[in-house]
Scaffold this motif. Structure first.
Motif, PDB file in Angstrom:
ATOM      1  N   LEU A 293      54.117  64.513   4.329  1.00 36.49           N
ATOM      2  CA  LEU A 293      54.753  63.207   4.184  1.00 36.49           C
ATOM      3  C   LEU A 293      53.884  62.273   3.351  1.00 36.49           C
ATOM      4  O   LEU A 293      54.384  61.547   2.484  1.00 36.49           O
ATOM      5  N   LYS A 294      52.589  62.290   3.614  1.00 36.90           N
ATOM      6  CA  LYS A 294      51.677  61.429   2.850  1.00 36.90           C
ATOM      7  C   LYS A 294      51.578  61.867   1.399  1.00 36.90           C
ATOM      8  O   LYS A 294      51.227  61.067   0.527  1.00 36.90           O
ATOM      9  N   ASN A 295      51.947  63.108   1.145  1.00 35.31           N
ATOM     10  CA  ASN A 295      51.936  63.628  -0.221  1.00 35.31           C
ATOM     11  C   ASN A 295      53.252  63.328  -0.939  1.00 35.31           C
ATOM     12  O   ASN A 295      53.426  63.704  -2.096  1.00 35.31           O
ATOM     13  N   GLY A 296      54.173  62.645  -0.244  1.00 34.69           N
ATOM     14  CA  GLY A 296      55.428  62.248  -0.872  1.00 34.69           C
ATOM     15  C   GLY A 296      56.559  63.239  -0.727  1.00 34.69           C
ATOM     16  O   GLY A 296      57.637  63.046  -1.312  1.00 34.69           O
ATOM     17  N   GLU A 297      56.367  64.300   0.057  1.00 35.13           N
ATOM     18  CA  GLU A 297      57.432  65.275   0.252  1.00 35.13           C
ATOM     19  C   GLU A 297      58.460  64.762   1.260  1.00 35.13           C
ATOM     20  O   GLU A 297      58.142  63.965   2.155  1.00 35.13           O
TER      21      GLU A 297
ATOM     22  N   VAL B  76      56.969  63.023  17.503  1.00 34.02           N
ATOM     23  CA  VAL B  76      57.646  62.133  16.557  1.00 34.02           C
ATOM     24  C   VAL B  76      57.007  60.748  16.597  1.00 34.02           C
ATOM     25  O   VAL B  76      56.802  60.114  15.553  1.00 34.02           O
ATOM     26  N   GLU B  77      56.682  60.263  17.789  1.00 36.13           N
ATOM     27  CA  GLU B  77      55.980  58.977  17.901  1.00 36.13           C
ATOM     28  C   GLU B  77      54.663  59.008  17.139  1.00 36.13           C
ATOM     29  O   GLU B  77      54.306  58.039  16.446  1.00 36.13           O
ATOM     30  N   ASN B  78      53.924  60.098  17.266  1.00 41.39           N
ATOM     31  CA  ASN B  78      52.642  60.224  16.566  1.00 41.39           C
ATOM     32  C   ASN B  78      52.831  60.137  15.055  1.00 41.39           C
ATOM     33  O   ASN B  78      52.046  59.486  14.341  1.00 41.39           O
ATOM     34  N   LEU B  79      53.869  60.788  14.552  1.00 42.40           N
ATOM     35  CA  LEU B  79      54.145  60.750  13.118  1.00 42.40           C
ATOM     36  C   LEU B  79      54.607  59.359  12.682  1.00 42.40           C
ATOM     37  O   LEU B  79      54.188  58.858  11.636  1.00 42.40           O
ATOM     38  N   LEU B  80      55.475  58.735  13.492  1.00 43.01           N
ATOM     39  CA  LEU B  80      55.975  57.404  13.151  1.00 43.01           C
ATOM     40  C   LEU B  80      54.854  56.369  13.086  1.00 43.01           C
ATOM     41  O   LEU B  80      54.925  55.414  12.313  1.00 43.01           O
ATOM     42  N   ALA B  81      53.833  56.561  13.909  1.00 45.07           N
ATOM     43  CA  ALA B  81      52.715  55.621  13.919  1.00 45.07           C
ATOM     44  C   ALA B  81      51.914  55.687  12.622  1.00 45.07           C
ATOM     45  O   ALA B  81      51.156  54.768  12.312  1.00 45.07           O
ATOM     46  N   GLN B  82      52.110  56.755  11.861  1.00 40.36           N
ATOM     47  CA  GLN B  82      51.323  56.951  10.651  1.00 40.36           C
ATOM     48  C   GLN B  82      52.144  57.083   9.376  1.00 40.36           C
ATOM     49  O   GLN B  82      51.583  57.135   8.283  1.00 40.36           O
ATOM     50  N   SER B  83      53.479  57.118   9.518  1.00 36.52           N
ATOM     51  CA  SER B  83      54.328  57.291   8.341  1.00 36.52           C
ATOM     52  C   SER B  83      55.670  56.608   8.556  1.00 36.52           C
ATOM     53  O   SER B  83      56.223  56.638   9.652  1.00 36.52           O
ATOM     54  N   ASP B  84      56.194  56.006   7.487  1.00 33.67           N
ATOM     55  CA  ASP B  84      57.515  55.375   7.532  1.00 33.67           C
ATOM     56  C   ASP B  84      58.575  56.268   6.897  1.00 33.67           C
ATOM     57  O   ASP B  84      59.661  55.795   6.560  1.00 33.67           O
ATOM     58  N   ALA B  85      58.289  57.548   6.746  1.00 38.39           N
ATOM     59  CA  ALA B  85      59.209  58.442   6.046  1.00 38.39           C
ATOM     60  C   ALA B  85      59.657  59.621   6.903  1.00 38.39           C
ATOM     61  O   ALA B  85      60.029  60.664   6.379  1.00 38.39           O
TER      62      ALA B  85
END
Length: 327
Positions: free
Chosen positions: A69-73, A86-95
């Motif tokens: 996700l951080k790489n833009g994929e 999912v919460e863990n990912l949402l805390a670090q990405s808006d995508a």
């Protein structure tokens, strides 16, 4: 508010048509069908191979998805995802995108961390639920806490510029917009859903108040009524506090005779007062606690109307914490 995407794989034109008519934000289709789908509606159409699907079965999977996700994929979490990863990912990405195979899964995804994932990829098996998924996960803005306030003053104040907000939606009895002289105290101004012997109902319209007044918008924002414009989304609220989004088709600002309406609500911190300026005409109504529209012409001290209380403090419509007093 989560965006809704429909994965039409394998491809079926009738499913794509239904998805677009239901109001999805985009479609995922086999690469060879992308141009065909794009010709049906002006919305994003992603090729199937542009949206990777990843299952989360271990912490390492979560970390791998975050790196992508951080790489833009574009990565959608496969159906069967659990809330904590999912919460863990949402805390670090808006995508973050997740798959959903029914209404309950979509509703869960839209409520994670009280803001929801960026996008819900609805699978073909949820096609029958698609319209309800759009209504609950895209249009709904949660609930507003409304309470009754007692009218204390109704007073003619001369002429002023008032704003009619004409939406692309047909509103129903009990619905309207939250408007007030302060963002800390807004009144549920009822849509023009009622007939009378002189004027036909205009259920798309909210005669919302004076140009300077605040109105609540989606995503906990506000706007001055005088700054609303066609194509903008506004927050629609009903007497139960349920919310939705409507798009403005037209904003009419005209000089009309106005009323100053004052009310007070009994709160844990004592009595709180608020005011609003509305056009002095029978068709303009506030909302009783049971959802009944109350004409401002017949409004009198002691009547109860629905209001929303909040903390004062907005800057360009965004909530801020500062010392502020609005009277």
């Amino acid at each position: 508010m989560s965006r809704i995407y429909f994965r039409c794989v394998p491809f079926a034109k009738e499913q794509v048509t239904l998805a677009l008519e239901s109001g999805v934000d985009g479609v995922i289709a086999p690469r060879e069908r992308v141009d065909q789908v794009a010709a049906l509606s002006r919305c994003p159409v992603w090729a199937e191979d542009e949206v990777a699907v990843a299952a989360l079965s271990a912490k390492a999977d979560e970390e791998a998805v975050l790196a992508r996700l951080k790489n833009g994929e574009r990565v959608a979490l496969a159906r069967g995802w659990e809330v904590i990863p999912v919460e863990n990912l949402l805390a670090q990405s808006d995508a973050v995108l997740v798959e959903a195979g029914n209404l309950d899964e979509a509703r869960l995804a839209a409520g994670i961390l009280e803001r929801g994932v960026a996008g819900i990829v609805v699978l073909p098996e949820a096609l029958a639920d698609l319209k309800e998924i759009v209504a609950q996960c895209k249009l709904s803005q949660g609930r507003e806490d409304l309470l009754p306030a007692v009218i204390t003053r109704v007073e003619p104040v001369g002429l002023g510029h008032r704003v009619c907000a004409d939406t692309l939606s047909l509103l129903r009895r009990g619905q309207g917009m939250l408007v007030g002289n302060s963002s800390a105290f807004t009144f549920l101004v009822h849509a023009e859903t009622e007939h009378n012997e002189y004027v036909a109902a205009r259920p798309f319209r909210i005669n919302a108040g004076a140009v300077h007044a605040y109105t609540r918008l989606p995503h906990d924002k506000t706007s001055y009524l005088g700054e609303l414009k066609a194509g903008q989304e506004v927050l629609i609220v009903d007497a139960e506090g349920a919310t939705g989004v409507a798009t403005l088709g037209r904003v009419k600002i005209e000089v009309r005779p106005m009323l100053l309406i004052e009310a007070q609500a009994d709160t844990q911190n004592g009595l709180q007062k608020g005011t609003v300026f509305l056009q002095n005409a029978e068709t303009i109504r506030l909302t009783a606690p049971d959802g009944t529209p109350l004409s401002v012409v017949s409004l009198k001290p002691g009547d109860a109307v629905l209001c929303r209380l909040d903390e004062a403090g907005r800057h360009f419509g965004m909530r801020v914490r500062e010392e502020i007093r609005e009277v």
